[in-house]
Design an enzyme around this catalytic site. Sequence first.
Site, short mmCIF file in Angstrom:
data_model
loop_
_atom_site.label_atom_id
_atom_site.label_comp_id
_atom_site.label_asym_id
_atom_site.label_seq_id
_atom_site.Cartn_x
_atom_site.Cartn_y
_atom_site.Cartn_z
N HIS A 82 0.88 -1.22 0.22
CA HIS A 82 -0.03 -0.13 0.07
C HIS A 82 1.00 1.31 -0.27
O HIS A 82 1.86 1.49 0.73
CB HIS A 82 -1.13 -0.04 1.39
CG HIS A 82 -1.61 1.19 1.46
ND1 HIS A 82 -3.07 1.44 0.80
CD2 HIS A 82 -1.49 2.25 1.97
CE1 HIS A 82 -3.31 2.35 1.07
NE2 HIS A 82 -2.56 3.33 1.86
N ARG A 168 -11.91 15.36 9.55
CA ARG A 168 -10.62 15.87 9.42
C ARG A 168 -10.02 16.74 8.45
O ARG A 168 -9.50 17.79 8.42
CB ARG A 168 -9.79 14.59 9.15
CG ARG A 168 -9.49 13.64 10.60
CD ARG A 168 -8.96 12.49 10.35
NE ARG A 168 -7.60 12.52 9.86
CZ ARG A 168 -7.01 11.45 9.34
NH1 ARG A 168 -7.45 10.62 8.97
NH2 ARG A 168 -5.62 11.70 8.76
N LYS A 187 -7.80 0.05 7.36
CA LYS A 187 -7.96 -0.40 6.01
C LYS A 187 -7.27 -1.68 5.67
O LYS A 187 -7.63 -2.44 4.98
CB LYS A 187 -7.78 0.69 5.07
CG LYS A 187 -9.04 1.63 5.16
CD LYS A 187 -8.96 2.95 4.15
CE LYS A 187 -7.88 3.90 4.66
NZ LYS A 187 -7.96 5.10 4.04
N1 URA Z 1 -4.05 7.72 3.39
C1 URA Z 1 -4.99 7.37 4.27
O1 URA Z 1 -5.68 6.45 3.86
N2 URA Z 1 -5.58 7.92 5.48
C2 URA Z 1 -5.06 9.18 5.42
O2 URA Z 1 -5.24 9.60 6.66
C3 URA Z 1 -3.80 9.69 5.20
C4 URA Z 1 -3.47 9.03 3.98
#
Ligand code: URA
Length: 436
Positions: A82, A168, A187
């Site tokens: 990722h 955010r 995730k």
């Molecule tokens: N990528 C993400 O998935 N979340 C974040 O908060 C910042 C980058």
Amino acid sequence: MRVVDIIQRKRDGQELTDHQIAALLDKYLKGSVPDYQVAAFLMAVYFRGMTDAELKTFTEKMMHSGDIIKFEGVKKFLVDKHSTGGVGDKVTIALAPLLAAFDIGTAKLSGKGLGHTGGTIDKLESIPGFVFPETREELVSQVNQTGVGIMGYSENIVPLDKRLYSLRDVTATVSSIPLIASSIMSKKLAVYADGIMLDVKVGAGAFMKTIEEARELAETMLGIGKNFDRKMVVHLTNMDQPLGCAVGNALEVIEAIETLKGKGPKEFTDLILHLTGTALYIKGNAKSIEEGAEMASHMIRTGEPLDKMKQFIKANGGDERIVNDYSLLPTASDQVDVIAKKAGFVRKIEAEEIGKAAMILGAGRATKESELDYAVGLVLNKKVGDEVRVGEVLATLYYNAADNLEDSIKKVEKAYDFSSEKVESQSVVLDTIKGF
Ligand code: URA
């Protein structure tokens, strides 16, 4: 405890209990806590941070806010990669077939691109006939058969992250390290892989502006991974220029294939070898990442990863002949070179500006509804460290409609930053931090 008391505890730097964090997030998910209270909580986290115990509970609650995907039935060792997002990032397309040649599986949910960054899904959809699996069973069968299974992201993976991220975004709390770490890790943990490789981009155009911040984020994510018993390695990679040379869907597929033929751009090839080396190290097939990278380099010379690429394309209904004949991919009707007006050594290439230059030609989406033109984009001819003389080609733009051509050329010119002194090209991997 009332929500206001939970916010106050965090504001005052006291540790929250598992129960308090769970109560806040459960109530928020059910709609009984308003956005403004969660916004205040996020700001308190921004200033006070989170302890390891708080972060573990927070991430766990996020992860379980939606589906957990385990890929039951996959018979291979699965490694997930990722990245925190980059321009020209076609890593998955080159890496997955190379890993498959070592019998390491990729089972992945990928996203569509938005704004100046492209998505793996869009890039692969540029291959004629290519259709992604729609069910998990289909994906598992593809992984078992070819080593690679990729499908579109489910809306129900960590839905809480989507809500928190939107908050955010409008409360200036995106850059909080515990919030970024829990967002990414929730995730990653929700979609199972035996090993996780994270690529944290560092530089002006990235979330992490300095190597120190990036290291702190890496350590925080590794700490979370340990709590969940996952083998993880984090790479800090340089984002002072786009990755590789091609930016645009079909153009990036070509560059990924060229890399599997041993003819890719050096810095992109180095990254692919390093990542494959890391996966082999995680699996236990190599004693070190360097040894794994050597094995990967040798594997490319055997041609087997290209066969894996063909099998993967075919299994998704795509025309695998594109691997040997790029004219079968969507091709732009026109091209124009961007010519250097200044001489010097390339110090930096603003990735965001290059991403936008490709996007306005039609390679990316300005909004979720935008239609893509798979054929268009650009290929950089000069990269950081290269010497440029006036009149030389900086980049070539490929286009079908000339509407935004002038603007795109200007963006490419603006993206290049020159130095009169010789510039050492930095290696793409700045640091590797192992979590086990
Ligand atoms: N990528 C993400 O998935 N979340 C974040 O908060 C910042 C980058």
